[in-house]
Design a protein around this motif. Structure first.
Motif, PDB file in Angstrom:
ATOM      1  N   GLU A 183       0.815  -1.211   0.000  1.00 37.39           N
ATOM      2  CA  GLU A 183       0.000   0.000   0.000  1.00 37.39           C
ATOM      3  C   GLU A 183       0.852   1.266   0.000  1.00 37.39           C
ATOM      4  N   SER A 231      -6.171   4.458   7.196  1.00 35.25           N
ATOM      5  CA  SER A 231      -5.405   3.422   6.521  1.00 35.25           C
ATOM      6  C   SER A 231      -5.602   2.053   7.151  1.00 35.25           C
ATOM      7  N   GLU A 302      -3.954   4.576  -4.136  1.00 41.71           N
ATOM      8  CA  GLU A 302      -3.544   3.181  -4.194  1.00 41.71           C
ATOM      9  C   GLU A 302      -3.619   2.636  -5.618  1.00 41.71           C
TER      10      GLU A 302
END
Length: 325
Positions: A183, A231, A302
């Motif tokens: 990520e 996140s 992303e």
């Protein structure tokens, strides 16, 4: 093979020309002491990660590397933030050493805790978290907000170690598995526990910064905290859904009440109450849209899959242009 583990101390640096001459000798002495005590190999290194500094930080790192082989450094092509700088150092080290210890260069984290960290690794731990034993040096506001953040993160389902920042030992075995996490939006203190493996903690006291100014003002700390929440957890989205359902029920009850009052002929002009309700609902909707937008923004980043760091120079492999005037 060496009978002692090779340690790389990973130190992110951003505009640290004032403090590096003070702390660099301390890091070197710690490596020499640990090697002298037979805990680590003499091939261990102090690795500085220059995060696109605008001052003489990289020049100093190169100077240290020339003076002693235990000093090495890598430089990013531009400033990418503390978390990415730490990640760059860890990924650079994972196939060159047995263990890494990440620590800031400002001298606030007690480097003597490294002795216990290495010993706990030798006793079987793959990850050792440095945990602050107390926050006496913090202001009341910083202490309250920091501890509140850790409680909030755990409440939202994020598995983070209380009062742990980015001072930790990680073995190369763990880093190999951690490299599979791709990520772009990274929050290391929440991601490392996700990898698993045996872990433990070491308590230490945090000191005042030895020199220079902090590069983490309140705005950056809040940004890091919000990044960590979004996140690692989707509970804020679920909370929005729950709040939406709650207000829908309350609104439905209000509609029924208004209809009943209208049928009974008991309506009263209520401009102020109407405006309050409209403002309240408008504010709630904007907050909800903002949180949802934050998640959408992270999805957007992303999907681009941009590199999290780019190393432009290494002290042991100086870059030389092929063509120049």
């Amino acid at each position: 093979m060496s009978g002692k583990p090779i340690l790389w101390i990973i130190i992110p640096c951003y505009n640290e020309e004032e403090v590096l001459p003070i702390t660099a000798p301390q890091f070197l002495q710690k490596v020499l002491d640990l090697a002298g005590a037979g805990l680590i190999s003499d091939r261990s290194r102090v690795c500085f990660v220059n995060d696109g500094s605008r001052d003489r930080t990289w020049e100093l790192i190169c100077q240290f590397a020339r003076q002693d082989e235990h000093f090495i450094g890598i430089s990013q092509s531009r400033n990418r933030g503390h978390q990415n700088a730490v990640l760059a150092g860890l990924m650079e080290a994972r196939d060159k050493c047995d263990i890494t210890i990440s620590i800031d260069c400002d001298g606030q984290d007690d480097i003597n805790a490294m002795d216990e960290m290495v010993q706990k690794y030798l006793d079987g731990a793959e990850v050792v978290y440095g945990v602050r034993s107390r926050r006496d040096t913090d202001t009341f506001f910083k202490r309250f907000t920091a501890e509140g953040f850790y409680h909030l993160m755990n409440l939202l389902g994020a598995d983070i170690v209380f009062n742990h920042a980015d001072y930790r030992l990680i073995s190369a075995r763990v880093l190999e598995s951690f490299a599979d996490y791709h990520e772009v939006n990274i929050f290391l203190r929440g991601m490392v526990p996700l990898v698993g493996f045996p872990s433990t903690t070491v308590a230490y006291e945090r000191h005042e910064r030895l020199a220079g100014e902090s590069h983490y003002p309140l705005s950056k700390m809040l940004s890091l905290a919000f990044d960590g929440i979004t996140s690692l957890s989707n509970k804020p989205i679920r909370l929005i859904t729950g709040a939406g359902m709650l207000f829908s029920i309350v609104s439905f009850i209000g509609v029924i009440w208004a209809v009943v009052m209208g049928l009974m002929g008991s309506t009263v002009a209520g401009w102020a109450s109407t405006v309050c309700i409209v403002c309240l609902m408008g504010g709630i909707q904007l907050i909800c849209l903002g949180v949802i937008g934050e998640y959408i923004g992270k999805i957007y980043m992303e999907t681009k899959a941009r590199p999290r760091y780019i190393i432009s120079e290494r002290t042991w492999e100086p870059y030389e242009r092929k063509y120049h005037g």
